[in-house]
Structure formats: C-alpha cells, structure tokens
Write a protein that holds these residues in place. Structure first.
Motif, PDB file in Angstrom:
ATOM      1  N   ALA A  56       0.850  -1.192   0.000  1.00  0.00           N
ATOM      2  CA  ALA A  56       0.000   0.000   0.000  1.00  0.00           C
ATOM      3  C   ALA A  56       0.883   1.239   0.000  1.00  0.00           C
ATOM      4  O   ALA A  56       1.945   1.259   0.630  1.00  0.00           O
ATOM      5  N   VAL A  57       0.416   2.272  -0.715  1.00  0.00           N
ATOM      6  CA  VAL A  57       1.168   3.521  -0.843  1.00  0.00           C
ATOM      7  C   VAL A  57       0.206   4.686  -0.647  1.00  0.00           C
ATOM      8  O   VAL A  57      -0.815   4.778  -1.340  1.00  0.00           O
ATOM      9  N   VAL A  58       0.501   5.562   0.292  1.00  0.00           N
ATOM     10  CA  VAL A  58      -0.199   6.838   0.416  1.00  0.00           C
ATOM     11  C   VAL A  58       0.590   7.873  -0.375  1.00  0.00           C
ATOM     12  O   VAL A  58       1.812   7.977  -0.231  1.00  0.00           O
ATOM     13  N   CYS A  59      -0.099   8.636  -1.225  1.00  0.00           N
ATOM     14  CA  CYS A  59       0.585   9.614  -2.064  1.00  0.00           C
ATOM     15  C   CYS A  59      -0.371  10.765  -2.362  1.00  0.00           C
ATOM     16  O   CYS A  59      -1.495  10.800  -1.848  1.00  0.00           O
ATOM     17  N   THR A  60       0.075  11.717  -3.181  1.00  0.00           N
ATOM     18  CA  THR A  60      -0.743  12.882  -3.501  1.00  0.00           C
ATOM     19  C   THR A  60      -0.835  13.063  -5.014  1.00  0.00           C
ATOM     20  O   THR A  60       0.127  12.813  -5.742  1.00  0.00           O
ATOM     21  N   LEU A  61      -1.985  13.526  -5.462  1.00  0.00           N
ATOM     22  CA  LEU A  61      -2.217  13.692  -6.892  1.00  0.00           C
ATOM     23  C   LEU A  61      -1.806  15.063  -7.417  1.00  0.00           C
ATOM     24  O   LEU A  61      -1.658  15.245  -8.618  1.00  0.00           O
ATOM     25  N   TRP A  62      -1.685  16.042  -6.533  1.00  0.00           N
ATOM     26  CA  TRP A  62      -1.233  17.356  -6.948  1.00  0.00           C
ATOM     27  C   TRP A  62      -0.491  17.996  -5.779  1.00  0.00           C
ATOM     28  O   TRP A  62      -0.266  17.356  -4.753  1.00  0.00           O
ATOM     29  N   GLU A  63      -0.096  19.249  -5.938  1.00  0.00           N
ATOM     30  CA  GLU A  63       0.718  19.906  -4.909  1.00  0.00           C
ATOM     31  C   GLU A  63      -0.085  20.049  -3.626  1.00  0.00           C
ATOM     32  O   GLU A  63      -1.127  20.701  -3.597  1.00  0.00           O
ATOM     33  N   ALA A  64       0.410  19.433  -2.570  1.00  0.00           N
ATOM     34  CA  ALA A  64      -0.270  19.468  -1.283  1.00  0.00           C
ATOM     35  C   ALA A  64       0.267  20.607  -0.432  1.00  0.00           C
ATOM     36  O   ALA A  64       1.460  20.902  -0.462  1.00  0.00           O
ATOM     37  N   ASP A  65      -0.632  21.246   0.308  1.00  0.00           N
ATOM     38  CA  ASP A  65      -0.208  22.277   1.252  1.00  0.00           C
ATOM     39  C   ASP A  65       0.752  21.657   2.264  1.00  0.00           C
ATOM     40  O   ASP A  65       0.509  20.575   2.811  1.00  0.00           O
ATOM     41  N   ASP A  66       1.857  22.359   2.525  1.00  0.00           N
ATOM     42  CA  ASP A  66       2.932  21.835   3.364  1.00  0.00           C
ATOM     43  C   ASP A  66       2.448  21.532   4.786  1.00  0.00           C
ATOM     44  O   ASP A  66       2.700  20.458   5.331  1.00  0.00           O
ATOM     45  N   CYS A  67       1.750  22.466   5.397  1.00  0.00           N
ATOM     46  CA  CYS A  67       1.259  22.262   6.762  1.00  0.00           C
ATOM     47  C   CYS A  67       0.155  21.210   6.784  1.00  0.00           C
ATOM     48  O   CYS A  67       0.083  20.400   7.714  1.00  0.00           O
ATOM     49  N   ALA A  68      -0.706  21.211   5.781  1.00  0.00           N
ATOM     50  CA  ALA A  68      -1.767  20.206   5.711  1.00  0.00           C
ATOM     51  C   ALA A  68      -1.183  18.805   5.643  1.00  0.00           C
ATOM     52  O   ALA A  68      -1.713  17.865   6.261  1.00  0.00           O
ATOM     53  N   ALA A  69      -0.090  18.626   4.906  1.00  0.00           N
ATOM     54  CA  ALA A  69       0.545  17.312   4.800  1.00  0.00           C
ATOM     55  C   ALA A  69       1.072  16.853   6.154  1.00  0.00           C
ATOM     56  O   ALA A  69       0.971  15.674   6.509  1.00  0.00           O
ATOM     57  N   LEU A  70       1.632  17.782   6.931  1.00  0.00           N
ATOM     58  CA  LEU A  70       2.111  17.423   8.267  1.00  0.00           C
ATOM     59  C   LEU A  70       0.955  16.980   9.153  1.00  0.00           C
ATOM     60  O   LEU A  70       1.052  15.987   9.883  1.00  0.00           O
ATOM     61  N   ILE A  71      -0.165  17.710   9.102  1.00  0.00           N
ATOM     62  CA  ILE A  71      -1.316  17.372   9.943  1.00  0.00           C
ATOM     63  C   ILE A  71      -1.906  16.028   9.536  1.00  0.00           C
ATOM     64  O   ILE A  71      -2.244  15.193  10.391  1.00  0.00           O
ATOM     65  N   VAL A  72      -2.034  15.791   8.236  1.00  0.00           N
ATOM     66  CA  VAL A  72      -2.541  14.497   7.768  1.00  0.00           C
ATOM     67  C   VAL A  72      -1.622  13.376   8.244  1.00  0.00           C
ATOM     68  O   VAL A  72      -2.084  12.326   8.716  1.00  0.00           O
ATOM     69  N   SER A  73      -0.312  13.583   8.131  1.00  0.00           N
ATOM     70  CA  SER A  73       0.637  12.553   8.564  1.00  0.00           C
ATOM     71  C   SER A  73       0.509  12.287  10.055  1.00  0.00           C
ATOM     72  O   SER A  73       0.558  11.127  10.507  1.00  0.00           O
ATOM     73  N   TYR A  74       0.342  13.330  10.846  1.00  0.00           N
ATOM     74  CA  TYR A  74       0.207  13.177  12.299  1.00  0.00           C
ATOM     75  C   TYR A  74      -0.996  12.291  12.630  1.00  0.00           C
ATOM     76  O   TYR A  74      -0.879  11.309  13.383  1.00  0.00           O
ATOM     77  N   PHE A  75      -2.144  12.604  12.065  1.00  0.00           N
ATOM     78  CA  PHE A  75      -3.344  11.828  12.381  1.00  0.00           C
ATOM     79  C   PHE A  75      -3.321  10.449  11.715  1.00  0.00           C
ATOM     80  O   PHE A  75      -3.866   9.487  12.267  1.00  0.00           O
ATOM     81  N   LEU A  76      -2.684  10.337  10.551  1.00  0.00           N
ATOM     82  CA  LEU A  76      -2.547   9.033   9.899  1.00  0.00           C
ATOM     83  C   LEU A  76      -1.795   8.064  10.799  1.00  0.00           C
ATOM     84  O   LEU A  76      -2.249   6.926  11.037  1.00  0.00           O
ATOM     85  N   TYR A  77      -0.647   8.483  11.326  1.00  0.00           N
ATOM     86  CA  TYR A  77       0.168   7.574  12.131  1.00  0.00           C
ATOM     87  C   TYR A  77      -0.406   7.369  13.528  1.00  0.00           C
ATOM     88  O   TYR A  77      -0.207   6.307  14.125  1.00  0.00           O
ATOM     89  N   ARG A  78      -1.141   8.333  14.030  1.00  0.00           N
ATOM     90  CA  ARG A  78      -1.870   8.089  15.268  1.00  0.00           C
ATOM     91  C   ARG A  78      -2.900   6.987  15.061  1.00  0.00           C
ATOM     92  O   ARG A  78      -3.081   6.114  15.910  1.00  0.00           O
ATOM     93  N   GLY A  79      -3.585   7.026  13.921  1.00  0.00           N
ATOM     94  CA  GLY A  79      -4.563   5.985  13.622  1.00  0.00           C
ATOM     95  C   GLY A  79      -3.927   4.624  13.442  1.00  0.00           C
ATOM     96  O   GLY A  79      -4.429   3.618  13.955  1.00  0.00           O
ATOM     97  N   LEU A  80      -2.800   4.585  12.737  1.00  0.00           N
ATOM     98  CA  LEU A  80      -2.101   3.310  12.551  1.00  0.00           C
ATOM     99  C   LEU A  80      -1.627   2.751  13.890  1.00  0.00           C
ATOM    100  O   LEU A  80      -1.733   1.552  14.148  1.00  0.00           O
ATOM    101  N   ALA A  81      -1.101   3.635  14.755  1.00  0.00           N
ATOM    102  CA  ALA A  81      -0.630   3.194  16.064  1.00  0.00           C
ATOM    103  C   ALA A  81      -1.762   2.654  16.920  1.00  0.00           C
ATOM    104  O   ALA A  81      -1.553   1.783  17.775  1.00  0.00           O
ATOM    105  N   ALA A  82      -2.988   3.152  16.684  1.00  0.00           N
ATOM    106  CA  ALA A  82      -4.152   2.689  17.441  1.00  0.00           C
ATOM    107  C   ALA A  82      -4.750   1.411  16.865  1.00  0.00           C
ATOM    108  O   ALA A  82      -5.728   0.893  17.419  1.00  0.00           O
ATOM    109  N   GLY A  83      -4.208   0.920  15.742  1.00  0.00           N
ATOM    110  CA  GLY A  83      -4.667  -0.340  15.175  1.00  0.00           C
ATOM    111  C   GLY A  83      -5.539  -0.220  13.944  1.00  0.00           C
ATOM    112  O   GLY A  83      -5.992  -1.244  13.415  1.00  0.00           O
ATOM    113  N   ALA A  84      -5.782   0.989  13.451  1.00  0.00           N
ATOM    114  CA  ALA A  84      -6.586   1.158  12.243  1.00  0.00           C
ATOM    115  C   ALA A  84      -5.793   0.725  11.019  1.00  0.00           C
ATOM    116  O   ALA A  84      -4.562   0.800  10.997  1.00  0.00           O
ATOM    117  N   GLY A  85      -6.489   0.269   9.970  1.00  0.00           N
ATOM    118  CA  GLY A  85      -5.850  -0.037   8.706  1.00  0.00           C
ATOM    119  C   GLY A  85      -5.501   1.243   7.968  1.00  0.00           C
ATOM    120  O   GLY A  85      -6.002   2.330   8.302  1.00  0.00           O
TER     121      GLY A  85
END
Length: 263
Positions: free
Chosen positions: A165-194
């Motif tokens: 599986a690969v998470v990626c972006t289709l166009w230019e992502a806002d720099d701060c938005a990417a950090l926030i998405v990454s933060y919540f993505l890995y919090r979810g993974l750490a909690a056991g979410a797919g």
C-alpha cells in the motif's frame, strides 16, 4: 454523494485505488504482513522552489510518534534509504517530488542536496518488506498510462519494490496540511486502524479543523517534542480564518489517496 457532500466522510467509506486488478491481487493483497515493527522516516525541506517548511519536522514527528528513525537535512539520503528501508514496517518520505511526464520512471524524490531517488532506481534496487509507504511529496501519486494501460510512476515503483500500500498525492499538497494528515494518519495506525481507515480519519479531521485548532495542534506538538519540533512555525492564517476551517477546500484535503491494500 447524491446529496452533494464529499464521498470521503468521517463515517466512511474507506477508499483505496489500484493500478489494475492484477497489481491489486499480486502486489497488494498477496503480500505477507511485515514481520518487523520498525519505521524509517526521511525528510528534506528543499530540492526545488519553493522550499518546504514542514517536511523535515514531519519526518521527525512521525519517527517520534512510532519510535522510529528519522533522516533529515540536506545530506544525501538515497543510499541510506535503499539500505535501511527493507527492515522497516513503515516507510515515510516527506520532500519534493519531480514528476516526469515524458519518462515516468525518471520521476524522482528529492532526498537531499543534489540527491534524487528515481522510480527506476526504486524498481531496480529497493526491496521492501513493509505494510505501508507514505510519499508525502507533491504529485507523488501521478502516473503515466503506457502500452497495455500500464500506469508507471512512483506508486507503481513502490508496489514493485514490495509495498502492499502507498499513500501519495495527486497534486501539490499544502505543506502544513501534509504534516497534519501525517500526524493523524500515524496516530490511527498506532491505534490499530488499517491504512485506508487511518487516512480517511486523518483527511476528514484536517478538513474540519478550525484555524484556532490548527494553531493549538502545532503548539501542542512543539510543547510535546521541543527539541525535535521546536522549529515548527505557524501557517499564515489571518484573524478571519481562526474560527473557520482553513483546509476545507478540496484543493487542500483531496489530493491524498491510498493505492493498494486498504487494511
């Protein structure tokens, strides 16, 4: 949806795509689960204009959240990534990506000063045994359709290298938005979410945050990891955005997608 609301919502569904049914079955669903718990995060703020602000902090944050290793700064990192990523369960890359529409296998991740890792090199030299690769880089999800309706680009290269599986972006992502998405993505993974569920939750959370909540989140990250994330700067939000949702525009939250195995 029929009511005009986005299909991506807090209560589902989880969304994933695949280059083809064959790739989904062989390269995604058919991969065994990773036998290790390691994480490797790579971040580089520069590489091409405009310079990124949060990429190196993002890589550091991800590593801090999951107890992994972060490689950041201007030093070349391609060889280190090729050597170490094979032992990681999660691989996170935050940087600029240079998409090449003429030669999609020349599409590259800018990993340091004068250091680019191309899709061709990934196919030839990278061997992964992971559960997820996150390419937090602008246009990292772009591919070119070639003969036989094959899609070539960085996502396909990572799938060939062994990522299910690969998470990626289709166009230019806002720099701060990417950090926030990454933060919540890995919090979810750490909690056991797919991966698909964790990405859905991360993106819908980003979309709903008020400007004030964004500033509070960044302040909390700086306070929680002052040595690693003290360099985090607040995004340029005006007073009117503090009680609104500055990242509610689909141009900001919609480029993030998951390719491959959803769970």
């Amino acid at each position: 949806r029929p009511d005009g609301a986005p299909l991506l919502s807090a209560d589902g569904p989880d969304l994933a795509t695949a280059p083809s049914a064959t790739i989904l079955l062989r390269n995604a669903l058919g991969r065994p689960r990773a036998a290790t718990n390691g994480l490797l995060a790579v971040g580089y703020n520069h590489g091409s204009a405009p310079s990124l602000t949060y990429a190196e902090a993002e890589a550091t944050l991800v590593a801090q959240l999951l107890g992994g290793e972060a490689l950041v700064g201007p030093a070349p990192k391609s060889e280190a990534l090729l050597a170490r990523a094979g032992g990681a369960r999660l691989l996170h890359v935050a940087c600029h990506a240079a998409y090449n529409a003429v030669d999609p296998l020349a599409t590259a991740l800018q990993l340091g000063g004068g250091d680019a890792l191309s899709a061709q090199t990934i196919i030839e030299r990278l061997r992964l045994h992971c559960d997820l690769v996150t390419l937090s880089a602008c246009t990292s999800g772009l591919s070119k359709v070639v003969s036989g309706d094959e899609l070539l680009g960085l996502p396909r290269a990572m799938l060939y290298a062994g990522a299910p599986a690969v998470v990626c972006t289709l166009w230019e992502a806002d720099d701060c938005a990417a950090l926030i998405v990454s933060y919540f993505l890995y919090r979810g993974l750490a909690a056991g979410a797919g991966p698909a569920a964790a990405l859905r939750s991360a993106v819908t959370t980003l979309r709903a945050l008020s400007g004030r909540a964004v500033l509070d989140l960044l302040a909390g990250l700086r306070s929680g990891w002052p040595e690693a994330l003290g360099v985090l700067r607040d995004p340029p939000l005006d007073a009117a955005a503090l009680d609104q949702a500055p990242y509610a525009d689909p141009l900001i939250w919609a480029p993030f997608l998951l390719i491959g195995r959803p769970d």
